[in-house]
Write an enzyme that holds these catalytic residues in place. Structure first.
Site, PDB file in Angstrom:
ATOM      1  N   TYR A 146       0.835  -1.239   0.014  1.00  0.00           N
ATOM      2  CA  TYR A 146       0.094  -0.152  -0.003  1.00  0.00           C
ATOM      3  C   TYR A 146       0.843   1.098   0.034  1.00  0.00           C
ATOM      4  CZ  TYR A 146      -3.900   2.893   1.365  1.00  0.00           C
ATOM      5  OH  TYR A 146      -4.926   3.930   1.269  1.00  0.00           O
ATOM      6  N   LYS A 150       0.874   4.192  -2.823  1.00  0.00           N
ATOM      7  CA  LYS A 150       0.370   5.434  -2.786  1.00  0.00           C
ATOM      8  C   LYS A 150       1.571   6.629  -2.868  1.00  0.00           C
ATOM      9  CE  LYS A 150      -4.140   4.966  -2.076  1.00  0.00           C
ATOM     10  NZ  LYS A 150      -4.871   5.407  -3.046  1.00  0.00           N
TER      11      LYS A 150
END
Length: 263
Positions: A146, A150
């Site tokens: 993640y 991002k």
């Protein structure tokens, strides 16, 4: 006056649904995209005629191109909210989970933005807001792929902003902090976790989807017409609070030449 269209991906739940609803209240016609058909139906029932829903896989190039082609006009705004998490220690993270988060969070953002931007370029104007995360600003334990995905969204947005500015397209990023919504529901179901996390935020509260929607729609608006290539971190000051969360004796909190210096 011609209708202004906003495309919102990941609109079937969480932040995406709130952004879609807020956009309708500001006079946009919203094209709400998600794979969550039940969530899209609930969104449409909630906000009415201002919303047109479509089941769309943001990682499927043909599906994205078809969805954009079906829009009646070039959208004024694109908000890329679609995303997922696959948390866990990197030593145990499967290749499949690593690739899935990158594909949805980063490649999906690229595919949708590129396809919509082609129509915006033909119209000579448009605003793109990509949703990142404070995990893309600073690493966190066991965040899996993640964090990388991002962080990639933030750098991708800067690249888009640089290349598309001459086409009349602005691109910015919003990085939510500790938000009590959507994918974080399981985290804040634990009262002790909620208490500790609230205490770590300088503003002493968790963020809301409305907080994020307000930032997104500001960046999308004409009030932000001279802002592009920026990442706005909406986190109550959390990412700037490292020293605030470390103890030190009150006795040194004085001003003058005789006391100790430094943090």
């Amino acid at each position: 006056m011609a209708e202004k269209w906003a495309v919102v991906t990941g609109a079937g739940s969480g932040i995406g649904a709130v952004v879609a609803g807020a956009a309708v209240k500001r006079g946009y016609r919203v094209a709400a995209w998600d794979l969550n058909r039940e969530g899209l139906d609930a969104l449409a029932a909630d906000i009415g005629d201002g919303c047109v829903t479509r089941a769309c896989d943001v990682t499927d190039e043909a599906a994205v191109e078809a969805a954009v082609a079906d829009l009646p006009t070039s959208p004024a705004v694109l908000v890329n909210c679609a995303g997922l998490v696959r948390f866990g220690p990197l030593l145990d993270l499967s290749l499949a989970d690593w690739e899935l988060a990158l594909r949805v969070n980063l490649t999906g953002t690229f595919l949708v933005a590129r396809t919509v931007a082609r129509r915006m370029a033909a119209a000579g104007q448009g605003s793109v807001v990509n949703i990142a995360s404070i995990n893309g600003v600073a690493a966190a334990p066991h965040a899996g792929s993640y964090t990388a995905s991002k962080a990639g969204v933030i750098r991708l947005s800067e690249q888009q902003a640089m290349e598309w500015a001459p086409l009349g397209i602005r691109v910015n990023t919003v990085a939510p902090g500790l938000i009590d919504a959507g994918m974080s529901d399981a985290i804040y179901a634990d009262p002790e976790v909620r208490r500790v996390r609230e205490g770590a935020v300088p503003l002493k509260r968790l963020g809301t989807s409305d907080d994020i929607a307000e930032a997104v729609l500001f960046l999308a608006s004409e009030q932000a017409s001279y802002i592009t290539g920026q990442c706005v971190t909406v986190d109550g000051g959390l990412t700037k609070a490292t020293l605030a969360n470390l103890p030190r004796p009150a006795s040194i909190d004085s001003v003058g030449t005789d006391g100790p210096t430094g943090s």
